[in-house]
Design a protein around this motif. Sequence first.
Motif, short mmCIF file in Angstrom:
data_model
loop_
_atom_site.label_atom_id
_atom_site.label_comp_id
_atom_site.label_asym_id
_atom_site.label_seq_id
_atom_site.Cartn_x
_atom_site.Cartn_y
_atom_site.Cartn_z
N UNK A 1 58.73 67.89 47.03
CA UNK A 1 59.27 66.70 46.37
C UNK A 1 60.63 67.02 45.75
N UNK A 2 61.61 66.22 46.05
CA UNK A 2 62.95 66.38 45.48
C UNK A 2 63.35 65.06 44.83
N UNK A 3 62.74 64.79 43.67
CA UNK A 3 62.95 63.53 42.96
C UNK A 3 63.44 63.85 41.55
N UNK A 4 64.69 63.62 41.23
CA UNK A 4 65.23 63.93 39.91
C UNK A 4 64.53 63.12 38.81
N UNK A 5 64.37 63.74 37.65
CA UNK A 5 63.75 63.03 36.52
C UNK A 5 64.65 61.93 36.00
N UNK A 6 65.95 62.07 36.22
CA UNK A 6 66.91 61.08 35.72
C UNK A 6 67.08 59.89 36.67
N UNK A 7 66.30 59.85 37.72
CA UNK A 7 66.43 58.77 38.70
C UNK A 7 66.10 57.43 38.04
N UNK A 8 66.94 56.43 38.18
CA UNK A 8 66.64 55.13 37.55
C UNK A 8 65.46 54.44 38.23
N UNK A 9 64.92 53.44 37.54
CA UNK A 9 63.80 52.68 38.10
C UNK A 9 64.30 51.80 39.25
N UNK A 10 63.40 51.57 40.21
CA UNK A 10 63.71 50.70 41.34
C UNK A 10 63.18 49.30 41.07
N UNK A 11 63.90 48.29 41.52
CA UNK A 11 63.49 46.89 41.35
C UNK A 11 62.73 46.47 42.59
N UNK A 12 61.41 46.78 42.64
CA UNK A 12 60.63 46.61 43.86
C UNK A 12 59.22 46.13 43.55
N UNK A 13 58.52 45.73 44.60
CA UNK A 13 57.09 45.45 44.53
C UNK A 13 56.35 46.76 44.78
#
Length: 482
Positions: A355-367
């Motif tokens: 997994x390469x997902x930064x902690x600072x990644x903003x939230x996504x506007x999704x279902x």
Amino acid sequence: MNTPLRWAARTVASVALIAAIIFVYFRLLPVNATTVALTMLLAILGIATKWGLTESIAASIAAMLGFNYFFLPPVGTFTIADPQNWVALLAFLVTAITGSQLSVRARRRAAEAIARRQEVERLYALGQAMLLSGSVRSAARDAVNSIIRTFEIPAAVFYSKLDDEFFRSDKQTLIISDEQLRGIADCEEPLIDRPRQIAIVPIRLGGQVIGSLGFIGSELSLAALHALAYLVAIGIERARSLEQASKLEVARQSETLKSALLDALAHDLKTPLTSIKGAVTHLLAKRHDPEEQELLTIANEEADRLHRLVVEVLEMSRIEAAKLHPERAPHAIADIVAVSLKAQEEALKGRDVELQIPETLPAADVDFEFIQQVLKQLVDNAVNYSPAGSPLTISAEVVSGKIVLSVTDRGNGIAEEEQSKVFDKFFRGRSSRDNIMGTGLGLSIAKGIVEAHGGKIWVTSEPGKGSVFSVALPIFRGELVR
């Protein structure tokens, strides 16, 4: 009567008319010289208007000589005693010739105006006839027939550059060769051969040459020929647009009908499948001999497979009917990935998932559910098309104002010519369609879900090294409520 004889007859008649005026005024009705001059001047203008400049000049010379001989002193000779009479005689001759020229010019312009009006009326009639045409082929035939009928041209031929077809009114048009018509369409310059009464003009529409138009026995002006060609171009293009619109409408109706049939079929299958699944699950819970147990297990797996197919068909029907309405809200990509991996633990056994997902990644506007379904499809795809035990990588980053979620595998990759087709309905790659089970709907459904979010999905792949499936999702721009 041929032209030289007609000209000679008119000239003699013009001179005879002047002689008649002189006889009347000299023998029967004596008047002053001014009246004689004005009468002859009116006669000369009438001759110019009726016949032309040559006849009026001949009449002017005859009138000048007659006026000098019979009405200017000394009468009966061509000698002029008073110098003022020379001026009067010269003025009479100049006035007669100038008036004749003006009359002829006015007559010519009137004739040209009438000809232009007739051309406009005929162009209008041709435009109306072209609007009644249906297909491109019928429009081309109607154009040739309407040109001959409306403009009273002996023969015409139309060349369609797009279809490389020729539409000739009759065999007379064969004096214009196919090569000439193609050549005019290529060089885009008209060919006007007045001695042979042949004219060929290119047909342009929107800056593009779509063919050429040839005429036999035409005396139309170049402007009229270009206007006629433009009208034909509009008629042909209109017919082509109608054909395309008709084909698109048929295709749309076909897709709508197919989606409706699939939707109805899927709903009809769902209920008996649920019953079959329940019955098989109940039987599996009981003890059976190994052979029966194996058969029940196969029946259970196939029921699951059919259930997945029904669900995919229903999802595809919703997407095609534009009935997919995501309930968008701010969600962390890490949460979506975690839930998806938890649901796919069994399929991912024996594989390392990085997994390469930064902690600072903003939230996504999704279902949440829909994007989890997309990620599940991408992970399933990576598992099915890569060697058992090979690692997978799930990464996310912000690129150009979007969250890009990617799944990377170490499979055989996708051929370059197939990469643009993997998101099409029912598409299966040549190398995998026989040994990997599937319907070819999963990636198409994922594409529909992502596009319903205003996002984009794509693949980059190198044969022999694996594939990367990526999804661009919108970032939540509001304020998070905690």
